[in-house]
Design a protein around this motif. Structure first.
Motif, short mmCIF file in Angstrom:
data_model
loop_
_atom_site.label_atom_id
_atom_site.label_comp_id
_atom_site.label_asym_id
_atom_site.label_seq_id
_atom_site.Cartn_x
_atom_site.Cartn_y
_atom_site.Cartn_z
N ARG A 248 0.67 -1.38 3.91
CA ARG A 248 1.20 -0.61 2.89
C ARG A 248 0.35 0.81 2.48
NH1 ARG A 248 2.42 -5.48 -0.03
NH2 ARG A 248 0.81 -4.98 -1.52
N TRP A 249 -0.95 0.51 2.82
CA TRP A 249 -2.06 1.68 2.52
C TRP A 249 -2.08 2.58 3.68
CZ3 TRP A 249 -4.26 5.04 0.54
CH2 TRP A 249 -5.43 5.77 0.68
N ALA A 250 -1.81 1.90 4.94
CA ALA A 250 -1.91 2.86 6.12
C ALA A 250 -0.70 3.86 6.06
CB ALA A 250 -2.03 1.96 7.18
N LYS A 251 0.58 3.10 5.76
CA LYS A 251 1.76 3.97 5.68
C LYS A 251 1.75 5.17 4.50
CE LYS A 251 5.22 0.51 7.12
NZ LYS A 251 6.60 -0.08 6.62
N LEU A 252 0.97 4.80 3.24
CA LEU A 252 0.79 5.72 2.25
C LEU A 252 0.03 6.96 2.86
CD1 LEU A 252 1.83 5.85 -0.86
CD2 LEU A 252 -0.55 5.42 -1.19
N GLN A 253 -1.11 6.67 3.30
CA GLN A 253 -1.89 7.63 4.01
C GLN A 253 -1.28 8.47 4.69
OE1 GLN A 253 -5.15 4.67 5.35
NE2 GLN A 253 -6.40 6.13 4.64
N LYS A 254 -0.26 8.12 5.88
CA LYS A 254 0.53 8.96 6.60
C LYS A 254 1.64 9.55 6.24
CE LYS A 254 -0.73 5.44 10.52
NZ LYS A 254 -0.38 4.57 11.13
N GLY A 255 1.96 9.26 4.86
CA GLY A 255 3.05 10.03 4.26
C GLY A 255 4.35 9.02 4.66
N GLU A 256 4.32 8.17 5.30
CA GLU A 256 5.39 7.24 5.59
C GLU A 256 6.10 6.64 4.53
OE1 GLU A 256 4.39 4.67 8.77
OE2 GLU A 256 3.61 6.35 10.11
N CYS A 257 5.20 6.48 3.33
CA CYS A 257 5.99 6.09 1.95
C CYS A 257 4.99 6.61 0.93
CB CYS A 257 5.84 4.61 2.01
SG CYS A 257 4.13 3.83 1.71
N HIS A 258 5.83 6.99 -0.22
CA HIS A 258 5.26 7.65 -1.21
C HIS A 258 4.65 6.90 -2.36
CE1 HIS A 258 8.60 10.37 0.50
NE2 HIS A 258 7.89 11.14 0.14
N VAL A 259 5.04 5.74 -2.72
CA VAL A 259 4.63 4.85 -3.71
C VAL A 259 4.38 3.37 -3.23
CG1 VAL A 259 5.03 3.66 -5.99
CG2 VAL A 259 5.88 6.34 -5.39
N MET A 260 3.16 2.83 -3.40
CA MET A 260 2.98 1.16 -2.98
C MET A 260 2.49 0.58 -4.13
SD MET A 260 -0.56 1.25 -0.97
CE MET A 260 -0.87 -0.38 -1.33
N PRO A 261 2.85 -0.66 -4.27
CA PRO A 261 2.36 -1.51 -5.23
C PRO A 261 1.27 -2.60 -4.75
CG PRO A 261 4.31 -2.53 -4.04
CD PRO A 261 3.86 -1.46 -3.37
N TYR A 262 0.50 -2.82 -5.54
CA TYR A 262 -0.47 -3.97 -5.40
C TYR A 262 -1.48 -3.86 -4.24
CZ TYR A 262 3.77 -6.02 -7.48
OH TYR A 262 4.82 -6.21 -8.40
N LYS A 505 -1.50 1.64 -9.22
CA LYS A 505 -0.51 2.12 -8.30
C LYS A 505 -0.71 3.55 -7.68
CE LYS A 505 2.73 0.18 -9.89
NZ LYS A 505 2.86 -1.26 -10.00
N PRO A 506 -1.05 3.30 -6.43
CA PRO A 506 -1.49 4.61 -5.46
C PRO A 506 0.07 5.33 -5.19
CG PRO A 506 -2.21 2.58 -4.57
CD PRO A 506 -1.36 2.20 -5.52
N VAL A 507 -0.08 6.59 -5.35
CA VAL A 507 0.97 7.56 -5.26
C VAL A 507 0.69 8.64 -4.74
CG1 VAL A 507 2.90 8.73 -6.71
CG2 VAL A 507 2.04 6.47 -7.60
N ARG A 508 1.45 9.09 -3.62
CA ARG A 508 1.31 10.40 -3.14
C ARG A 508 1.45 11.37 -3.99
NH1 ARG A 508 0.07 10.76 2.25
NH2 ARG A 508 0.64 12.93 2.35
N LYS A 509 0.69 12.75 -3.98
CA LYS A 509 0.47 13.68 -4.88
C LYS A 509 1.85 14.58 -4.61
CE LYS A 509 -4.12 13.99 -5.84
NZ LYS A 509 -5.58 14.84 -5.62
#
Length: 532
Positions: A248-262, A505-509
């Protein structure tokens, strides 16, 4: 499913990973698959996150808060004795009309509210057993005994009459179990001989409608243009099902998802350094715990339960597994909740005292038991398997041999509710901001029958207090009753309370106006994407 449709369903996550995201598409990297699309029988946040986008409730919680606001009911009246609630349903509420099996011919009305309640309440209702007869929340909250009658006054008015006052009643109706389905759709599917379709191919009146679901891969929604509250700011909402927190974190870093839980606690430092990511944070309305099955020997003896509480090093668990994302739990409700009893002291970590107490209980050499650990990361427990290993090592020091067991998540919860375990880890995130939602829903006698009291602990002095507190409207009086109940809970020790986790909650800006829910839900109505 046709081959082409199956291919598309499987390939969507890869497509999202490889191509730029479409305009106004928000991707949420969810942690798992929903159990189904009927919130009345579900108990996990994973399923509720999906259902809350599809269905509406009579009343809602404000975004990011616990205040009850109008929902399908634009207003309501409460009688002076607190026994009668009359809801005035808003007119012009449309149901989704994209389902290939059914097209609505009318707006939402009182019949749909009646269907939502009666499906869970009346055992002779044609939908009572469809998908499952286990209406966990409805039963755990004592609704069958609370409701005297529910009447359709006219097409847009529904009257609830209670047998006794119930302080958290409005808040309870804002919870996910009370999501409103279409009675017209239900009747049509019953007639067609396929009643289960209403829970598999849902029709609601919520801000998004379901386009596609592929188990363990994707849930895809589109904004409902006729939503009574106004069309959502995003056009497409995608839940990319990603069980592994590192992925999930790897996807968030790449912009493949915008919000991730846990997030993994170990990843937090890297997240804080990422210029494209913001970490939203607030105290969690949750508790992680180890429950003792008090119906099984030796856990029917309070001395054994207290001994094990003293044998487990809680501080070491929190320091090792939660890192900076949790605080040790003393009571079954979190410290941020009103009525929290600060005077209750936790069981001290004391191996010698634990051995002595076990000997008094008739187990000088310990005993053998099982120790169940969830197979998934939860908001209240980042790594149950690691915690189980630490507990196992601690218990061995007092002669208790614990065998760690686990099952697939759905099976795990089912077996815990049935009381198959001796000791089992689980937890809870509050649904409505009321202590009743923890103390009665998880530890009351009603909850033994429904399975949400998985310690199977029906203790009359405790139950009398929490049942009485439900019927009192004055918060100070209720707080005193709950405070007393927490003292009894600690004396009787049906759980080893582990920790209250911080909600992170990590969220893209580029995400605009995403709000943390105190209940740990993930709601995307009202959220926008910057620059899209």
């Amino acid at each position: 499913m046709k081959k082409s449709a199956l291919f598309a369903a499987i390939c969507v996550p890869a497509f999202l990973a490889a191509a730029p995201l479409a305009a106004k598409t928000l991707v949420y990297c969810s942690e798992g698959s929903p159990e189904n699309f009927y919130p009345g029988i579900n108990t996990t946040g994973t399923s509720f996150d999906v259902a809350e986008h599809i269905y509406d409730n009579i009343v809602d919680f404000e975004r990011g808060g616990t205040q009850v606001t109008p929902g399908l009911a634009e207003k309501w009246d409460i009688s002076a004795d607190g026994l009668t609630y009359t809801f005035h349903i808003r007119k012009g509420v449309k149901f989704h009309s994209t389902n290939k099996n059914f097209k609505p011919t009318r707006d939402l009305n009182a019949d749909d509210i009646m269907f939502m309640i009666e499906r869970q309440w009346k055992k002779d209702h044609p939908y009572f057993n469809v998908t499952s007869a286990d209406h966990s929340y409805f039963d755990s909250m004592g609704m069958p005994a609370l409701l005297k009658s529910v009447e359709k006054v006219d097409d847009y008015t529904v009257r609830f009459t209670l047998n006794k006052p119930e302080a958290p009643f409005l808040s309870n109706l804002a919870m996910q179990w009370a999501g409103v389905q279409s009675k017209e759709y239900a009747d049509a599917m019953l007639k067609a001989g396929t009643p289960e379709k209403i829970d598999q191919e849902p029709i609601g009146s919520g801000p998004f409608y379901l386009v596609q679901y592929q188990k363990d891969a994707i849930v895809r929604f589109k904004a409902f243009p006729e939503y009574w509250g106004g069309k959502a700011k995003i056009d497409d909402l995608v839940f990319a099902i990603t069980p592994d927190a590192s992925v999930r974190w790897a996807k968030l870093q790449k912009g493949e998802c915008h919000v991730m839980p846990y997030p993994n606690p170990a990843d937090l430092d890297a997240m804080k350094k990422d210029p494209n990511v913001t970490i939203l944070e607030q105290p969690g309305l949750n508790v992680g715990y180890l429950s003792y099955n008090t119906e099984k020997k030796p856990f029917n003896d309070v001395r054994v339960r207290k001994a094990l509480n003293m044998a487990i090093n809680k501080k070491a668990i929190v320091d090792t597994v939660y890192l900076s994302t949790g605080v040790p739990a003393t009571n079954p409700i979190p410290p941020t909740m009103w009525s929290y009893n600060n005077s209750v002291k936790d069981d001290a970590y004391d191996v010698e005292a634990a051995k002595k107490l076990l000997a008094e209980a008739g187990y000088p050499n310990g005993f053998e038991t099982d120790l169940w650990a969830m197979p998934v990361q939860r908001p209240y427990n980042p790594n149950a398997k690691r915690i189980a290993e630490l507990m196992q090592a601690d218990l061995a020091k007092v002669g208790v041999k614990a065998e760690i067991k686990s099952y697939e998540w759905g099976e795990y919860r089912k077996r815990m509710q049935a009381g198959d375990h001796q000791m089992g880890m689980l937890g809870w995130t509050g649904d409505n901001g009321d202590p009743d939602n923890f103390l009665h829903t998880l530890l009351g006698c009603d909850a033994v029958k429904s399975g949400s009291n998985n310690a199977r602990w029906c203790h009359k002095p405790f139950d009398d207090l929490v049942v009485k507190a439900k019927a009192v409207s004055d918060q100070k009086q209720r707080s005193e009753l709950y405070s007393q109940a927490q003292v009894i809970f600690k004396e009787q020790a049906p759980w080893f309370t582990i920790a209250h986790a911080v909600q992170l909650k990590p969220v893209r800006k580029e995400v605009v106006d995403f709000k943390l829910s105190p209940f740990g839900r993930h709601s995307f109505y009202g959220v926008d994407i910057k620059g899209k």
